[in-house]
Design an enzyme around this catalytic site. Structure first.
Site, PDB file in Angstrom:
ATOM      1  N   GLY B 116       0.818  -1.215   0.000  1.00 13.13           N
ATOM      2  CA  GLY B 116       0.000   0.000   0.000  1.00 13.13           C
ATOM      3  C   GLY B 116       0.845   1.255   0.000  1.00 13.13           C
ATOM      4  O   GLY B 116       1.343   1.682  -1.038  1.00 13.13           O
ATOM      5  N   LYS B 187      -0.112 -10.182  -3.136  1.00 11.19           N
ATOM      6  CA  LYS B 187       1.020  -9.365  -2.685  1.00 11.19           C
ATOM      7  C   LYS B 187       2.274 -10.207  -2.438  1.00 11.19           C
ATOM      8  O   LYS B 187       3.391  -9.774  -2.728  1.00 11.19           O
ATOM      9  CB  LYS B 187       0.641  -8.619  -1.397  1.00 11.19           C
ATOM     10  CG  LYS B 187      -0.452  -7.563  -1.604  1.00 11.19           C
ATOM     11  CD  LYS B 187      -0.953  -7.015  -0.268  1.00 11.19           C
ATOM     12  CE  LYS B 187      -1.991  -5.917  -0.474  1.00 11.19           C
ATOM     13  NZ  LYS B 187      -2.656  -5.540   0.812  1.00 11.19           N
TER      14      LYS B 187
END
Lengths: 378, 378
Positions: B116, B187
C-alpha cells in the site's frame, strides 16, 4: 565500472563483499600499513586513486574528520563521484561537499552515515519528493539500545552492561560517543538536513545521554508501563526545524517498545504517509557494507536519489519552540520546572521547552551533579 | 513531463495530490461517467491517451484484471512507461508486461501493489542488488490486522468486528478477499517474483485465512504468550522458492506483536542484512497515492529501480519443502498430523509441510468443516 575504497576496516571490507554481485570492480583500496592479500590494488597514496581516470567512484569508510574530508574533496575535484559512511564528517561538511558535487555534476551519497545498515536516508529523500516531512527520528544507536535493553529486560546494572558491551567490542573504551548521544547527534543532524533540505550544524544539536540512568529509573518506568530508548528526534517547527537527542519513554506495545538488543528503528512522519518506520541492524560489517555498496551501485547505474539533495540554506535549531514533558530524577532541586506529578522517586514535569530542559540539565552535570532526564514520547 | 491516470478513485486522487510537489503534470484522467471538476483533462476513451505522444507515463489505479491489463499493455505498445497499484492484475500478468517493457526500453513500476503506502517493493529490489534474499513477508493486509487486533486487545467477537470494519468502509461487503487471504496471496506472489527474480503463479499460493478464528483461539494464544497475525511468507528453498499465506503466531515483544490497528509490517531476511523491516500504512488515499506518485517521479527522473527486474523464469511453488509447527483447533479429528502438545482447546502439531497442512485444512473446509490453523513464527 571501477570504484576505489578509502579505508578497509569493518565497513570497507563489508562494502567490498557486497559489491561482488554487482559487477563493479574495486580497483584500488587506500589504507595504512600493508595488506598483501590485496596485491597491487593496495596503496597508501591517495594520488594513485586521484590520478586514475578509470576509477569513477570513491567510497570513504575511514571515519573521523581528517583525512576523510580532504580525501573526498580531492576526489570530487578530480572528477569522481563519492560515497561515505562517515556520520561525523558528513554532518559537518555536508554543505561544502554537496556544493562541489553539484558544481561538477557528480554524485555524493552517504546512506550508511545514519542508520548503519538500514536504507533510511534514501527513503527519507524519496518520500520527501511526494510529501512534506513533519518529523522524524527514533532509535539510532545500537550500543545504547543494547545497554538499555539489558537493564530493562535483564535487570542488570548500567556499569555491568557497559563493561560487557566493551568486552564484546561494540562499545568503545571511551564510551562517550555512544552513551552521551554524540553519535546520534551527527545522525539526526544529517537526517534533518535531508528532511528539511538545509544545513543544521551538528554542534547546535543538544544531546542528553544515558550516562546517569540507574535501576531506580528503570523501576520507575516499569511502574508507569514505559520503556526508555535513547532517541534522536527532528521536527518541523513554526519558524523552521528543531533537532535534539535525549532518552525518551515509550508506551508498552509501541514499535519502539518492541525493539530488543542492538536493533535500530527510525521513522518519518509526514502529512500524507502518517508514520513510516524502518527497522533493522544499525551497524555491522554485512549491513553497513551493503548500504555503502548500494550507494555505489546506484551511482554507477545513474539513479542516485541523493542527487536531489541541495542542503545549502541554514537551518537554525529551534529547540526553544518544541515543548515536551520530562521525567527527571537525581540532583534536581532548584532546577526550576514545576512537577505535574510524581513518578516513583522521580517527577514528571509540565511541558517545558527542549532547549530550557537541556540547558538546565547540562548546567547541573557540568557542576558535577547527576541527573537523568527522559521525555515522554507522544 | 506529462502523465495520465487511469482510474480516479481513492488511489488515483491520492496520486494526483502527491504529484503536485513534483512538477509532473497530470494531463489526462481516464474514468467512467463524468467528472466536471477535471474539465478537458477527463476522458472516457483510452485512445485519447494512447494517441497523445506528449504523455510519457500512464498510471493505472483501476483494480481488477480487465480493462486494467489491456490498458497497460496498449500503453506500453504505444511507447509509454507504466505504473500500477493493482496487485491482482500485476500478480497475474507481471511476466508479460515486464517482457513488453524490456523489449520497448520502457519502465514498469508497481510499488503500491504490495504494501500500500510502504516503500516495500523498491527496497526489496534494491537490497537484492547487494545481497541474496533468503526470506520475506509479514503483515500485508490492514483489514484483517484490524479485526485480529480488536479480537486480541479488545476481546471482541470476529463477526462483530468484521461488521464494524464493513460499516467503516474498509472491509468489503464480500469480505473474502481480505479474510480468506486472497489479497495477501497476490502481494506475496509479487514480492516473491522480485526477491527470487522469476514468476510465481499466484494461483499456486496456498492461502488459509482467519474466517474461522474464535475467541476460544484468542484465549489459547494468550495463554501461550502469543498473538496471531495473518501473514504472507515467501522463502528460498533447496530447489527454488516457496510462498504461502496463513495466520502465524508471534511471541510477545516481537515487532509483529507490537502492530496495532490496520498497520502493516513487511520484512526481508538476507545473508548480509539479517532482518530488515518496513512498517506503515498498508492502504489509504495519502500513503498509496504517494507510492504511485513516487513510481511516476522515479521513472520521470530516470531512476526506476524496477528497471532491474526481469522475472521471466518460472518459480515452482515448493511449499512441500517448508516445514512448520501448526496450532490447530476445530474439526481436526482424523486430520492425520501428530500433536506435539496441547494448547488449550487446540493442539500444536509436530513440524509438517506447508503443502500437506494447507491441503488437509482446505479439504476439511470444502466439506463444510470449520478449522482454524496458524503456524508458529520462528
Amino acid at each position: 565500472m571501477k570504484a576505489a575504497l578509502y579505508g578497509y576496516g569493518t565497513v570497507g571490507r563489508g562494502a567490498a563483499e557486497a559489491l561482488e554481485k554487482s559487477g563493479i570492480e574495486v580497483a584500488r583500496v587506500l589504507g595504512i600499513g600493508t595488506m598483501p592479500e590485496l596485491g597491487d590494488r593496495f596503496t597508501t597514496d591517495i594520488n594513485d586513486v586521484l590520478a586514475d581516470d578509470s576509477i569513477s567512484i570513491a567510497a570513504e569508510c575511514i571515519g573521523g574528520y581528517e583525512p576523510a574530508h580532504s580525501y573526498l574533496k580531492a576526489s570530487l575535484e578530480s572528477g569522481k563521484s563519492v560515497v561515505s559512511s562517515n556520520k561525523q564528517m558528513i554532518s559537518r561538511y555536508l554543505r561544502e561537499l554537496v556544493s562541489i558535487a553539484r558544481e561538477k555534476g557528480l554524485s555524493i551519497a552517504f546512506s550508511a552515515a545514519a542508520g548503519g545498515g538500514i536504507p533510511w536516508l534514501p527513503n527519507l529523500i524519496r518520500c520527501g519528493e511526494a510529501d512534506d516531512i513533519t518529523g522524524l527520528g527514533g532509535v539510532m544507536n545500537g550500543t545504547t539500545n543494547f545497554i538499555l535493553d539489558e537493564m530493562q529486560s535483564g535487570g542488570r546494572d548500567f556499569g555491568d552492561v557497559l563493561r560487557e558491551a566493551q568486552a564484546l567490542g561494540f562499545a568503545e573504551a571511551d564510551p562517550s560517543a555512544d552513551i552521551d548521544g554524540i553519535d546520534v547527534r551527527a545522525k539526526i543532524a544529517i537526517s534533518a538536513d535531508l528532511a528539511f533540505d538545509g544545513f543544521l550544524d551538528p554542534e547546535t544539536v543538544p544531546a542528553l545521554g544515558i550516562r546517569f540512568i540507574t535501576m531506580e529509573d528503570v523501576e520507575n518506568f516499569r511502574k508507569l508501563g514505559l520503556i526508555c530508548r535513547l532517541t534522536g528526534r527532528a521536527e518541523r517547527t513554526e519558524s523552521g526545524a528543531a533537532a535534539y537527542v535525549e532518552p525518551m519513554l515509550y508506551a508498552a506495545g509501541s514499535a519502539e517498545w518492541a525493539l530488543p538488543g542492538a536493533g535500530n528503528l527510525i521513522s518519518l512522519e509526514s502529512e500524507k504517509y502518517g508514520k513510516l518506520s524502518f527497522r533493522g541492524p544499525g551497524a555491522g560489517r554485512g549491513p553497513t557494507g551493503c548500504n555503502v555498496a548500494l550507494d555505489i551501485i546506484d551511482i554507477a547505474q545513474g539513479r542516485c536519489i541523493f542527487d536531489r539533495v541541495n542542503c545549502q540554506k541554514d537551518i537554525v535549531n529551534g529547540t526553544d519552540e518544541v515543548l515536551r514533558r520530562y521525567y527527571l530524577r537525581g540532583d534536581i532541586d532548584g532546577i526550576g520546572f514545576s512537577a505535574e506529578r510524581r513518578a516513583g522517586s522521580g517527577v514528571i514535569t509540565e511541558p517545558v521547552s527542549v532547549s530550557a530542559l537541556h540547558s538546565a540539565a547540562s548546567a547541573i552535570i557540568e557542576k558535577g551533579g547527576k541527573i537523568f532526564a527522559a521525555s515522554l514520547a507522544e
